[in-house]
Design an enzyme around this catalytic site. Structure first.
Site, PDB file in Angstrom:
ATOM      1  CD  GLU A 166      -8.598   1.063   7.778  1.00  0.00           C
ATOM      2  OE1 GLU A 166      -8.591   0.209   8.615  1.00  0.00           O
ATOM      3  OE2 GLU A 166      -8.157   2.209   8.173  1.00  0.00           O
ATOM      4  CG  HIS A 207      -5.709  -1.965   8.854  1.00  0.00           C
ATOM      5  ND1 HIS A 207      -5.917  -0.422   9.418  1.00  0.00           N
ATOM      6  CD2 HIS A 207      -4.526  -2.162   8.615  1.00  0.00           C
ATOM      7  CE1 HIS A 207      -4.711   0.071   9.474  1.00  0.00           C
ATOM      8  NE2 HIS A 207      -3.855  -1.115   9.134  1.00  0.00           N
ATOM      9  CG  ASP A 224      -0.070  -0.375   2.380  1.00  0.00           C
ATOM     10  OD1 ASP A 224       1.034  -0.428   2.414  1.00  0.00           O
ATOM     11  OD2 ASP A 224      -0.910  -0.379   3.450  1.00  0.00           O
ATOM     12  CG  ASN A 260      -8.766  -1.269  12.113  1.00  0.00           C
ATOM     13  OD1 ASN A 260      -7.983  -1.858  11.704  1.00  0.00           O
ATOM     14  ND2 ASN A 260      -9.318  -0.068  11.603  1.00  0.00           N
TER      15      ASN A 260
HETATM   16  C1  GLP Z   1      -0.360   0.479   8.532  1.00  0.00           C
HETATM   17  C2  GLP Z   1      -0.188  -0.406   7.232  1.00  0.00           C
HETATM   18  C3  GLP Z   1      -0.202  -1.830   7.672  1.00  0.00           C
HETATM   19  C4  GLP Z   1       0.196  -2.185   8.962  1.00  0.00           C
HETATM   20  C5  GLP Z   1      -0.148  -1.162   9.974  1.00  0.00           C
HETATM   21  C6  GLP Z   1       0.281  -1.507  11.570  1.00  0.00           C
HETATM   22  O1  GLP Z   1      -1.876   0.900   8.704  1.00  0.00           O
HETATM   23  N1  GLP Z   1      -0.763  -0.112   6.270  1.00  0.00           N
HETATM   24  O2  GLP Z   1       0.096  -2.556   6.497  1.00  0.00           O
HETATM   25  O3  GLP Z   1       0.245  -3.497   9.159  1.00  0.00           O
HETATM   26  O4  GLP Z   1       0.096  -0.056   9.825  1.00  0.00           O
HETATM   27  O5  GLP Z   1       1.502  -0.896  11.735  1.00  0.00           O
HETATM   28  P1  GLP Z   1       2.588  -1.426  12.917  1.00  0.00           P
HETATM   29  O6  GLP Z   1       3.274  -2.577  12.591  1.00  0.00           O
HETATM   30  O7  GLP Z   1       3.552  -0.120  13.057  1.00  0.00           O
HETATM   31  O8  GLP Z   1       1.828  -1.371  14.233  1.00  0.00           O
END
Ligand code: GLP
Length: 241
Positions: free
Chosen positions: A141, A136, A67, A134
């Site tokens: 989402e 995702h 993404d 959440n």
């Molecule tokens: C973002 C990314 C996700 C990732 C999430 C969690 O929203 N789009 O791919 O898994 O962050 O991030 P973290 O690992 O910093 O908690």
């Protein structure tokens, strides 16, 4: 869906990197699906160390990232492209022409098409995933349905708040992004999800509790992936019981 419990973040990162290394060693021209966020950073460090030691060669590997924030170009220090450059691409010998990144600063509709064309022609051999609080994955989402194709998404309020820690202020967090959809993730030959930290406990608890495939819990798509592994550390696992 397999679940691997590990002692701590260090072991989580080594475990994920070992699985990815296995794929690269058995298929040197494999396609790696990559994720951003803090969770996979240790995994990238481990992979870079294996490259330094001469164990891994990325010269034939292709990568595709999950993404990108809409509006942020690769040289913007909060873009996912920049994150990948700093924390992984600059440390291994992946070739620039083998790196697929969404250009967040370009026209979103054109980027969606480019992304979907890429995914049509390139089946992912191993996809690494983090998880949002959440549930995702990528930026898919919670919703009343899953979207299969790569698409533009409006970020959930919760996601904007959670990701604000990387920006100077919350209002700097982009409100939209382009993400791989469930087709790219669910058709990957292998998927590994790395999760650490108490904030992930409610989503991981639901994921481990039942095999319902529920668009309100996007990570539950892992239940229909051919070869999915969830790696969690002990502290997080305890919170899911
Ligand atoms: C973002 C990314 C996700 C990732 C999430 C969690 O929203 N789009 O791919 O898994 O962050 O991030 P973290 O690992 O910093 O908690």
């Amino acid at each position: 869906m397999k679940v691997i419990k590990v002692k701590n973040y260090e072991e989580l990162s080594r475990t994920a990197a070992t699985i990815i290394a296995g794929v690269i060693l058995s298929k040197p021209d494999c396609i790696l699906g990559l994720a951003t966020g803090s969770s996979p950073v240790g995994t990238y460090d481990q992979l870079a160390a294996m490259y330094e030691e001469g164990i891994l060669d990325f010269s034939h590997v292709k990568s595709v990232n999950l993404d990108e924030y809409e509006g942020l170009a690769r040289d913007h220090d909060q873009s996912f492209g920049y994150f990948m450059d700093q924390l992984f691409f600059s440390k291994v010998n992946l070739k620039e022409e083998n790196i697929f990144l969404v250009d967040g600063a370009a026209d979103a509709a054109k980027q969606e098409k480019r992304f979907n064309d890429f995914l049509k022609d390139n089946k992912i051999d191993i996809q690494i995933l983090g998880i949002g609080n959440n549930g995702h994955i990528g930026f898919n989402e919670p919703d009343s349905y899953f979207t299969a194709s790569a698409h533009k998404v409006e970020l959930a309020e919760e996601t904007i708040k959670a990701n604000a820690r990387f920006f100077e202020k919350e209002s700097d967090v982009p409100r939209s992004a382009i993400t791989m959809g469930m087709y790219g993730i669910a058709t990957a030959a292998k998927v590994i999800l790395v999760a650490t930290g108490a904030a992930k406990a409610p989503a991981i608890k639901k994921l481990l509790e039942s095999d319902h495939v529920d668009p309100q819990l996007p990570c539950s798509i892992l239940h229909i992936c051919e070869d999915a592994t969830v790696i969690v550390d002990k502290d997080l696992y305890e919170l899911t019981k």
